[in-house]
Design a protein around this motif. Structure first.
Motif, PDB file in Angstrom:
ATOM      1  N   LYS A  93       0.834  -1.210   0.000  1.00  0.00           N
ATOM      2  CA  LYS A  93       0.000   0.000   0.000  1.00  0.00           C
ATOM      3  C   LYS A  93       0.868   1.260   0.000  1.00  0.00           C
ATOM      4  N   PRO A  96       3.079   1.321  -3.882  1.00  0.00           N
ATOM      5  CA  PRO A  96       2.321   0.633  -4.938  1.00  0.00           C
ATOM      6  C   PRO A  96       3.133   0.564  -6.239  1.00  0.00           C
ATOM      7  N   VAL A  97       2.989  -0.533  -6.928  1.00  0.00           N
ATOM      8  CA  VAL A  97       3.653  -0.740  -8.212  1.00  0.00           C
ATOM      9  C   VAL A  97       2.608  -0.580  -9.312  1.00  0.00           C
ATOM     10  N   GLN A  98       2.919   0.282 -10.262  1.00  0.00           N
ATOM     11  CA  GLN A  98       2.020   0.516 -11.383  1.00  0.00           C
ATOM     12  C   GLN A  98       2.289  -0.508 -12.469  1.00  0.00           C
ATOM     13  N   ASN A  99       1.224  -1.027 -13.067  1.00  0.00           N
ATOM     14  CA  ASN A  99       1.377  -2.010 -14.149  1.00  0.00           C
ATOM     15  C   ASN A  99       1.601  -1.340 -15.470  1.00  0.00           C
TER      16      ASN A  99
END
Length: 99
Positions: A93, A96-99
């Motif tokens: 949280k 966060p990892v963005q795709n």
């Protein structure tokens, strides 16, 4: 070893050391210990990168830097454990990892 296991391992080791050396650890202690370890990490980082006059050889400095990082992480794990923070839940949280 997952984060919870690492926290319990660090807590057990610190408890043994504290009991042997009659160190009283309360909630303030955990934060101050983390602060102390961060100061040591900062010093070894500055020496390793040449910003401060080194007190050890380069290989000794690298080992000290490694140990100082482990001390910071271990004490942060202990602090999180003391406050029942589920790091495996909150780390994704916070980062966060963005795709």
């Amino acid at each position: 070893m997952n984060l919870k296991e690492a926290a319990l391992h660090c807590e057990k080791a610190w408890s043994q050391f504290a009991n042997k050396n009659h160190i009283n650890r309360d909630d303030v202690f955990y934060l101050f210990k983390l602060q102390e370890e961060l100061g040591e990490l900062t010093r070894s980082f500055l020496e390793l990168r040449g910003s401060e006059k080194p007190t050890l050889s380069e290989s000794e400095l690298k080992r000290k830097f490694e140990g100082d990082i482990v001390s910071v992480v271990g004490n942060a794990l202990i602090l999180a454990h003391q406050y029942n923070i589920d790091l495996e839940k909150v780390i994704p949280k916070k980062f966060p990892v963005q795709n």
